[in-house]
Design an enzyme around this catalytic site. Structure first.
Site, PDB file in Angstrom:
ATOM      1  CD  GLU B  64      -1.736  -2.399   1.536  1.00  0.00           C
ATOM      2  OE1 GLU B  64      -0.588  -2.608   1.990  1.00  0.00           O
ATOM      3  OE2 GLU B  64      -2.598  -3.299   1.416  1.00  0.00           O
ATOM      4  CG  HIS B 133     -10.565  -6.737   7.601  1.00  0.00           C
ATOM      5  ND1 HIS B 133      -9.521  -6.929   8.468  1.00  0.00           N
ATOM      6  CD2 HIS B 133     -10.114  -7.149   6.387  1.00  0.00           C
ATOM      7  CE1 HIS B 133      -8.488  -7.448   7.810  1.00  0.00           C
ATOM      8  NE2 HIS B 133      -8.818  -7.580   6.546  1.00  0.00           N
TER       9      HIS B 133
END
Lengths: 322, 328
Positions: B64, B133
């Site tokens: 990322e 999440h």
């Protein structure tokens, strides 16, 4: 460590010497101005490391990109960054390259292919990968070079950027100036390898360690890495062993805090300007010509910067959104 | 005015259409992220890899920091990258290129560059995905000057605002609510764009203003229906973008109703609702007949178990209860 062969023309060597002297004199001026209270914010000078800047940028085209670090005056100047606007930026003038909002640590001159000094250590490497990606998509054979230090080679951004460039064969050269210290922490303590260039093996890319005090050696290694990138073969990693003759910033002395006098003196003997003068067997007349030309440039920069206005208050609220 | 033809499509299809249309319109637009090249992975990106090829719909490694920084570089060099972050939770690995670089470069370099980058960040709970999440992190990013933050709550806004975001010459965080992906709604045909920085009244009412952010705009509309059954006429306003925040648009409704409740799926402390509440009291304190109420995720991580997750997250029922409490 690779040493320079002698295929270099004397003309090119003189150009690189001129670039190194330009950097040296600019940074001496910046340091003097800092001590005199004329600089807004801090400065990190690269005096001692000029061969890296001059050697790499001599291997680049005008439409190639460089990205540099908090210690980026040298790379900026070698890539053609305008001295008057650069000194104005250091002095907090609105005519500065960043309109007095970036300072020494964010010098950029995009018109010259200089995509910025980036003061978060390591952050410039993923951005260089992205510029390399844009260049690959454009297909004009442009190359991006990213400068970083031994300290940044321990940062995840280095490894992620190397991997991206390797898998996509991006035209990026990673140039590590190993000046032995990340502020006070020695590379031999913080880094798992003696030669940082071996880290390229993890990304199946060429890696080479060169003498960073020898501008010819830096130039030849850079030419090879840049040609590799232009041919579409992907990234290379060059490590230049070098040394900063000044402290990390004005907060630390040249030696005595975390570097010994003996170590410092040993490196000083290999001052890249002196090494180059010896290689060229430079005459006093030639030296004088270089010095006079550079002094004229510095004088012009000082006049421009000192006579430039400070920013209006409204500048604080400009350039946020396009 | 000629009548605009409408079609009913889902929120995810709306995102997908916006991406298709903008990539068709401008060859500098490209999409990058983990698994984006595989159509089956998400309805938001299905078909793009086949249509535009894997140079413009580019899979990335799980990297990322690397690919977000690369997107910033490509944007500076003249491209218009759209990143697919998969989940906003993963953006914590890429905060530096967004907050330190993308948002500041134009300013820091004195206007020498622009960074036309869109980061698509799906987020939210309700799917038993647990603490790392399920988060809603848009509040973090309104602390970053130089970054647009967009929070669409229905298919028409998702499409229209994503198209505007891609045409914007500034970095944009485009938040997508996973709970809304299957939500269907009318979307105008053709080149439908929506302005960045304008709130929208999603339901008119006279008694109380319900301000809903993203997924909670949907819940506010459901709550308004339930409140109508109890004789309360609620107005639902959706800020749609939270940088810039259309305070005047929100305050106008509060001046009309005198009561204000703000609902968001992010945590309550330091949340978007806190910012909106403070701004509304600055703009319309005299119009308020009671303190502004907030409904948000509790200040604990989002647990996996369905029953526990429901305790932590906001809901239509919690909005109805808080509205009734406010009006009593």
């Amino acid at each position: 460590m690779a040493r320079a062969t002698s295929r270099l023309t004397r003309k090119r060597m003189h150009e690189m010497y001129r670039a190194m002297l330009r950097i040296r004199r600019f940074e001496e001026t910046a340091d003097d101005f800092y001590m005199a209270g004329k600089v807004v914010g801090g400065v990190h000078v690269s005096i001692g490391q000029e061969a890296c800047s001059a050697g790499v940028c001599a291997a680049l085209r005008e439409d190639d990109a460089v990205l540099t670090t908090h210690r980026g005056h040298g790379h900026s100047i070698a890539k053609g960054t305008r001295l008057p606007e650069m000194l104005a930026e250091l002095m907090g003038k609105v005519t500065g390259l960043c309109r007095s909002k970036g300072g020494s640590m964010h010098i950029a001159d995009v018109s010259k292919g200089h995509y910025g000094a980036h003061s978060i250590v390591g952050a410039n490497m993923p951005m260089a990968a992205g510029i390399g990606l844009a260049y690959q998509l454009e297909g004009k054979g442009q190359v991006a070079v990213v400068f970083f230090g031994d300290g940044a080679s321990n940062n995840g951004a280095f490894h992620e950027a190397m991997n991206l460039c390797a898998i996509w064969k991006l035209p990026v050269v990673f140039f590590c100036e190993n000046n032995q210290y990340a502020v006070s922490v020695p590379a031999e303590y913080s880094t798992s390898v003696d030669d940082i260039s071996v880290r390229s093996k993890g990304y199946d890319a060429p890696g080479l360690t060169v003498d960073g005090m020898d501008v010819a050696a830096v130039y030849e290694a850079s030419q090879e890495a840049v040609a590799h990138a232009r041919r579409g073969l992907g990234p290379s990693l060059i490590e230049a062993k070098t040394y900063r003759f000044f402290g990390h910033s004005r907060g630390d002395p040249h030696y005595g805090m975390y570097r010994t006098k003996e170590e410092w003196e040993g490196w000083k003997e290999r001052d890249p300007l002196i090494v180059c003068e010896k290689m060229l067997k430079m005459t006093a007349k030639q030296k004088k010509a270089h010095a006079e030309a550079v002094e004229a440039e510095i004088k012009e920069a000082i006049e421009f910067a000192e006579n430039s206005p400070e920013p209006e208050e409204s500048v604080a609220l400009e350039d946020i959104f396009a | 005015m000629p009548e605009t033809k409408m079609r009913t499509i889902s929120y995810a299809q709306a995102i997908n259409e916006a991406l298709h249309e903008e990539m068709e319109r401008d060859e500098k637009v490209f999409l990058m992220g983990e698994d984006v090249a595989l159509s089956a992975i998400s309805p938001a990106t299905a078909g793009l890899g086949e249509r535009f090829g894997h140079e413009r719909v580019r899979n990335t490694p799980i990297s990322e920091l690397g690919f977000t920084g690369a997107a910033v570089g490509a944007a500076m060099a003249g491209y218009r990258p759209v990143l697919d972050m998969r989940r906003i939770d993963f953006m914590m690995l890429a905060i530096d290129p967004i907050a330190n670089q993308a948002a500041k470069l134009r300013y820091m370099l004195g206007g020498q560059v622009s960074v036309p980058l869109v980061v698509r960040a799906p987020e939210g709970g309700g799917s038993q995905n647990g603490p790392t999440h399920s988060q809603c992190l848009e509040a973090w990013f309104i602390q970053v000057p130089g970054l647009r933050v967009i929070v669409p709550s229905d298919p028409a806004d998702a499409k229209g605002l994503l198209k505007s975001a891609i045409r914007e010459d500034n970095p944009v965080l485009f938040v997508e609510y996973r709970a809304l992906y299957s939500l269907e709604g009318p979307v105008p045909d053709g080149d439908h764009t929506e302005p960045i920085g304008k709130a929208a009244v999603k339901r008119e009412g006279a008694d109380i203003t319900l301000i809903g952010i993203g997924s909670q705009a949907r819940n506010c509309l459901e709550a308004a229906e339930l409140l109508a059954g109890e004789g309360v006429d609620a107005e639902v306003v959706d800020p749609r973008t939270i940088n810039p925040l259309d305070i005047e648009g929100l305050a106008a409704s509060v001046r009309k109703t005198g009561f204000c409740l703000i609902a968001e799926e992010g945590h309550k402390s330091g949340g978007v609702g806190a910012e909106i509440a403070a701004s509304i009291q600055e703009a319309a304190f005299g119009a308020l007949e009671a303190p502004i109420a907030r409904v948000a995720a509790l200040d604990v991580p989002v647990p996996v178990h369905t029953k526990l997750e429901a305790i932590v997250l906001p809901s239509t029922e919690k909005i109805v209860a808080a509205a009734n409490n406010l009006l009593s």
